[in-house]
Design a protein around this motif. Structure first.
Motif, PDB file in Angstrom:
ATOM      1  N   SER A 126      -6.835  -5.586  -0.172  1.00 47.78           N
ATOM      2  CA  SER A 126      -6.846  -4.134  -0.256  1.00 47.78           C
ATOM      3  C   SER A 126      -6.445  -3.499   1.071  1.00 47.78           C
ATOM      4  CB  SER A 126      -8.238  -3.655  -0.677  1.00 47.78           C
ATOM      5  OG  SER A 126      -8.288  -2.256  -0.735  1.00 47.78           O
ATOM      6  N   ASP A 127      -6.859  -4.123   2.175  1.00 48.78           N
ATOM      7  CA  ASP A 127      -6.578  -3.551   3.503  1.00 48.78           C
ATOM      8  C   ASP A 127      -5.172  -3.850   3.995  1.00 48.78           C
ATOM      9  OD1 ASP A 127      -9.171  -2.615   3.541  1.00 48.78           O
ATOM     10  OD2 ASP A 127      -9.960  -4.303   4.714  1.00 48.78           O
ATOM     11  N   MET A 161       1.537  -9.250  -5.004  1.00 53.12           N
ATOM     12  CA  MET A 161       2.300  -8.216  -5.696  1.00 53.12           C
ATOM     13  C   MET A 161       1.411  -7.443  -6.664  1.00 53.12           C
ATOM     14  SD  MET A 161       5.791 -10.444  -6.271  1.00 53.12           S
ATOM     15  CE  MET A 161       6.755  -9.187  -7.111  1.00 53.12           C
ATOM     16  N   ALA A 162       0.501  -8.160  -7.345  1.00 52.76           N
ATOM     17  CA  ALA A 162      -0.429  -7.485  -8.256  1.00 52.76           C
ATOM     18  C   ALA A 162      -1.357  -6.552  -7.501  1.00 52.76           C
ATOM     19  CB  ALA A 162      -1.243  -8.525  -9.028  1.00 52.76           C
ATOM     20  N   ALA A 163      -1.697  -6.924  -6.269  1.00 49.39           N
ATOM     21  CA  ALA A 163      -2.575  -6.089  -5.451  1.00 49.39           C
ATOM     22  C   ALA A 163      -1.837  -4.899  -4.849  1.00 49.39           C
ATOM     23  CB  ALA A 163      -3.203  -6.930  -4.339  1.00 49.39           C
ATOM     24  N   GLY A 164      -0.528  -4.829  -5.077  1.00 50.52           N
ATOM     25  CA  GLY A 164       0.234  -3.694  -4.576  1.00 50.52           C
ATOM     26  C   GLY A 164       0.660  -3.841  -3.139  1.00 50.52           C
ATOM     27  N   LYS A 165       0.835  -5.077  -2.682  1.00 50.57           N
ATOM     28  CA  LYS A 165       1.306  -5.302  -1.316  1.00 50.57           C
ATOM     29  C   LYS A 165       2.824  -5.476  -1.326  1.00 50.57           C
ATOM     30  CE  LYS A 165      -2.088  -4.400  -0.945  1.00 50.57           C
ATOM     31  NZ  LYS A 165      -2.735  -3.298  -0.255  1.00 50.57           N
ATOM     32  N   VAL A 166       3.454  -5.170  -0.228  1.00 49.76           N
ATOM     33  CA  VAL A 166       4.892  -5.435  -0.103  1.00 49.76           C
ATOM     34  C   VAL A 166       5.036  -6.915   0.239  1.00 49.76           C
ATOM     35  CG1 VAL A 166       7.035  -4.887   1.077  1.00 49.76           C
ATOM     36  CG2 VAL A 166       5.331  -3.100   0.719  1.00 49.76           C
TER      37      VAL A 166
END
Length: 496
Positions: free
Chosen positions: A386-387, A408-413
């Protein structure tokens, strides 16, 4: 008598002598071969009688998974527990067994670890068969000819497993292909395999042929023409044996397009082979909010993967060092960046590798900017994800890349290696939209990190949205459906 006649007579006598010597030898070979065949038949009958006795006691067939490191906490272990969970939910009249070499823990502790690390709870218990000789497949036992040594060791470990418990269906879920003929021909089992990574591949052959130094092709070999030629012959012979062993499998599942290509070329069983993408806990990361990070003053880069040599954590540290050096003197400088390495250690060798990596960070003067988190609980993993701003992956020819999907599922680049599963299956455009970045070497990774951080926050947010949307095809639900469909013909052979 002429010299010619003498020569003919000598040759006749020599031929007669050789025949007299050869005939007993041939008869002895035939006798030994007959004894060997009878011995193998006796062993097979003995093993099948053990299975029949077990079936008479509990009245249920058994599916067994061969996974000597089932408590390791990596992506392969997640596949194991999701596979068992899917089968247990579908088939309530089948028992399940796991062959493991994790002697230091109990079965319940292994299941608790699966719940803690992967958020997986099985509908009912499984039986664990603890193997005492897992050392036979440890790479540290074979500093040279490691592939051959581990493969031979796996045969002995498989024999221990087979004599401890004879299942109805045997699944090799960890890549020990040389156990397949053992269970099929001696145990009389239906056999299947889930291949994460071929033991040998055409890419490995090309590395040796082109004399490129890699973690599995040391400098002293790559710089020697003779040693490279010898290793090439060794690899080709091993590939032949590996293909023969793997072709014994009644059912073959592979985890990616990259693995599929190699297994088809080696095992040559296209009618029995299918792609079943590994399960990624996509839903568990969807509650991490996708927000604009334009006001973020500090950025963390997170890497998820076991501390194995092929994961190439040294490349991550070296690339990160270049980024820190380039940011020296800028606003925020090196203090605005942090690298977090999250992963599991399977054994002492992995723990020693972590110590080496810590020492490397110390020598490079960046120990304060790199954190190591070992065998962390699932909730702590989510907090770190998350961080983070960037998800980092550096393994060359990664067979799939569950850690890449989770980032990618966690929304990271995501910034992954330009090879294998990440290149072919995961970090691919979504309806023309970018889902991440790929790199190959130290400079490429450093430049990509700087490019990502320099992007407008709105552009980063769009890439993150594309990435999250694209990995829905790797969910647990998709895995369950594909795995059960692939297993159905094998389950159909059971007498219930």
């Amino acid at each position: 008598m002429s010299a010619h006649d003498q020569l003919v007579l000598c040759l006749c006598e020599l031929t007669t002598l050789l025949w007299k010597l050869l005939l007993p030898l041939v008869l002895l070979c035939v006798l030994l071969l007959a004894i060997l065949v009878l011995l193998l038949l006796a062993v097979r009958l003995w093993l099948q009688s053990n299975r029949n006795a077990r079936r008479a006691r509990n009245g249920r067939p058994t599916v067994a998974f061969f996974h000597p490191y089932c408590n390791a906490g990596g992506g392969g272990e997640r596949v194991l527990w999701c596979a068992i969970r899917a089968l247990q939910n579908r088939y309530t009249d089948i028992n399940f067994v796991v062959y493991t070499g994790d002697l230091g823990v109990s079965g319940q502790e292994i299941l608790d670890g699966a719940r803690r690390r992967f958020n997986i709870v099985l509908p009912r218990s499984v039986q664990f068969i603890f193997l005492r000789h897992r050392l036979l497949v440890e790479p540290s036992l074979f500093p040279h000819f490691t592939l051959l040594g581990q493969s031979v060791g796996s045969i002995f470990l498989g024999w221990e497993a087979l004599t401890e418990f004879v299942p109805d269906i045997y699944i090799d879920s960890m890549g020990y292909a040389f156990t397949l003929p053992l269970f099929r021909y001696l145990g009389g089992c239906s056999v299947g395999s889930y291949v994460h990574y071929p033991t040998i591949s055409t890419d490995m052959l090309s590395v040796v042929r082109e004399r490129n130094p890699r973690f599995n092709n040391q400098d002293y070999i790559s710089t020697s023409l003779f040693l490279s030629a010898f290793k090439m012959v060794y690899y080709c012979l091993f590939a032949l044996l590996y293909g023969m062993a793997g072709s014994c499998s009644d059912l073959i599942m592979v985890n990616s397009s990259w693995t599929l290509d190699h297994i088809l070329s080696l095992w040559r069983a296209p009618n029995r082979t299918s792609v079943v993408y590994p399960p990624c806990d996509v839903s568990a990361f969807l509650d991490i909010p996708l927000e604009d990070d334009g006001d973020r003053k500090r950025h963390s880069i997170v890497s998820i993967g076991q501390f194995r040599p092929e994961k190439d954590h040294k490349l991550q540290i070296s690339a990160f060092k270049k980024v820190l050096d380039r940011r020296e003197g800028t606003v925020g400088g090196r203090e605005a960046l942090k690298l977090v390495l999250i992963g599991g250690c399977r054994n002492q060798e992995d723990e020693d590798r972590v110590l080496m990596l810590r020492g490397m960070c110390q020598e490079l003067g960046m120990a304060d900017r790199v954190e190591f988190k070992l065998n962390v609980p699932f909730e702590e993993l989510k907090r770190e994800m998350s961080d983070a701003t960037i998800g980092l992956h550096t393994m060359w020819n990664e067979h799939f890349g569950i850690g890449v999907v989770e980032c990618m599922a966690a929304g990271k680049v995501i910034l992954a290696h330009k090879s294998g599963g990440p290149k072919l299956d995961i970090v691919v455009p979504l309806e023309g939209g970018q889902t991440g970045f790929l790199a190959e070497d130290e400079d490429g990774y450093a430049e990509a990190i700087e490019r990502i951080l320099a992007l407008p926050s709105a552009s980063r947010l769009q890439i993150r949205r594309n990435a999250r949307q694209s990995v829905a095809r790797f969910s647990d639900q998709e895995f369950d459906a594909c795995f059960l469909a692939a297993m159905e013909p094998l389950i159909g052979t059971l007498e219930r």
